[in-house]
Motif scaffolding. Sequence first.
Motif, PDB file in Angstrom:
ATOM      1  N   VAL A 237       0.842  -1.202   0.000  1.00  0.00           N
ATOM      2  CA  VAL A 237       0.000   0.000   0.000  1.00  0.00           C
ATOM      3  C   VAL A 237       0.877   1.250   0.000  1.00  0.00           C
ATOM      4  CG1 VAL A 237      -1.670   1.341   1.345  1.00  0.00           C
ATOM      5  CG2 VAL A 237      -1.990  -1.118   1.058  1.00  0.00           C
ATOM      6  N   LYS A 241       1.009   4.195  -2.994  1.00  0.00           N
ATOM      7  CA  LYS A 241       0.661   5.599  -2.750  1.00  0.00           C
ATOM      8  C   LYS A 241       1.854   6.535  -2.896  1.00  0.00           C
ATOM      9  CE  LYS A 241       1.169   5.988   2.306  1.00  0.00           C
ATOM     10  NZ  LYS A 241       2.138   7.109   2.264  1.00  0.00           N
ATOM     11  N   VAL A 289      -3.213  -2.814  -7.340  1.00  0.00           N
ATOM     12  CA  VAL A 289      -4.165  -2.813  -6.227  1.00  0.00           C
ATOM     13  C   VAL A 289      -4.728  -4.216  -6.024  1.00  0.00           C
ATOM     14  CG1 VAL A 289      -6.454  -2.037  -5.493  1.00  0.00           C
ATOM     15  CG2 VAL A 289      -4.789  -0.367  -6.302  1.00  0.00           C
ATOM     16  N   LEU A 326      -5.984   2.359   0.695  1.00  0.00           N
ATOM     17  CA  LEU A 326      -6.192   1.673  -0.577  1.00  0.00           C
ATOM     18  C   LEU A 326      -7.501   2.118  -1.214  1.00  0.00           C
ATOM     19  CD1 LEU A 326      -4.470  -0.463  -2.065  1.00  0.00           C
ATOM     20  CD2 LEU A 326      -5.983  -2.207  -1.129  1.00  0.00           C
ATOM     21  N   TYR A 330      -7.592   4.135  -4.829  1.00  0.00           N
ATOM     22  CA  TYR A 330      -7.946   3.224  -5.913  1.00  0.00           C
ATOM     23  C   TYR A 330      -8.480   4.010  -7.118  1.00  0.00           C
ATOM     24  CZ  TYR A 330     -10.569   0.029  -8.799  1.00  0.00           C
ATOM     25  OH  TYR A 330     -11.054  -0.649  -9.898  1.00  0.00           O
TER      26      TYR A 330
END
Length: 446
Positions: A237, A241, A289, A326, A330
Amino acid sequence: MSASALLASAAHPTELYALFRYLLTPAPSASSLSKQAAHRKSAVAPTANRARCYHFLNLTSRSFSRVIAALDDELRHPVCIFYLVLRALDTVEDDMTIDIARKTLLLKDFHNKIYQRGWTFKESGEKEKDRQLLQEFDVVIEEFLGLDEKYQKVIADITKRMGAGMTQYLAAPTPENPHFIEIQTTASYNVYTHYVAGLVGIGLTDLFAASRLEVPQLASPANIELANEMGQFLQKVNILKDFLEDLQEGRVFWPKDVWAKYVPEGRSVDALAELEHQDAALACLNELVVDALKLVPSCLNYMALLHNPTVFQFCAIPQMMAIATLDHFYNSPSVFRTTGTKIRRGLAVKLMLASKDMHSVKRKYEAYALSINRKNADAVGKNDKDKSFMKVAVACADIVKWIHMHDDAKRTPQAAVSGLKFDWVVMIGLVVIATALAMGMLPTVL
């Protein structure tokens, strides 16, 4: 707390409530944490070294210091020292001003340095925010050497394995490959996240078991793999990001065998940050993802094994932050436009307060899985480069299925069988809807 954090949550009353509760409970000071750590039966009186360690803990992560402060007395200090040792190791790895050969030797030998009284490292680049920790690392060493031997062994073992693993990904930039770190394959991506985060989960699990606050069976091979995947989920994650920030610093953690499918021929990964390639960038993001979402059932399985309330909360808080993050990014172009993509501070505090028990955690995970799936359904037909729709739907369905199956654990056997059938209906239904949407048989907005 900044005014911007309050303003960002202005339209979310429950977040404002959480923020004010947070404000009314100040973060523990370094001295109070030091005194708390000294209350363990085997501990000596608080020392200046101990207080300095908690000062560094507060500097590196104030929110994480709160989580450590809430741990049972037996675990608080070992976890603090474990965190600081690995933070120092990570600072060495991140520092691009250190010569590759010098860095390699240091990473491989770091597990020995923590036994050398008086050792410090003063060669960090001026921009390294945790350089002071290395410059005064002798205080961490003193506190490490004061731990029970069972904790020392765990910390030294994980440090050795992590340092050796990190060296596999070091490289000097060249005209052909201008990045300090570039992950080539998905397999390497999984190995890297194991070394830098999975091992943290494994080490913490060994500390939990050694403390006897959790059962020794928590450190069994099957559960250790769950711990590894817990750490990998958090790291993946963060890698997703932080795409733009890492790219600007010369590091590419997204696996090349994935991103290469989405950039024009002859271009590097930096093409994903260009507006004209936004659809391709989002398709690449969403494929990764899916890779992260597949780890969520393992995370839930691990948390369901925990018995000690303080250990559970310690593990649940970062996991809750990760699933919320997340959901936040997304299919979001913000990953490629701005650095520092993160959830609102108010939401983060709200999640911290909701991480008290497994029931609350399951409800939040279910809500985020359904939220991601709604965004996924809304995106169908809007990006012809994105082929991950079905996979996202199935991954979200698997999370919901896990939660419903484990909600049935306390029902009668007949009800459990009925619930299991319902869960399969839910999962199959989600996949059918996903298929219909992908084929244009349903409206793109449900």
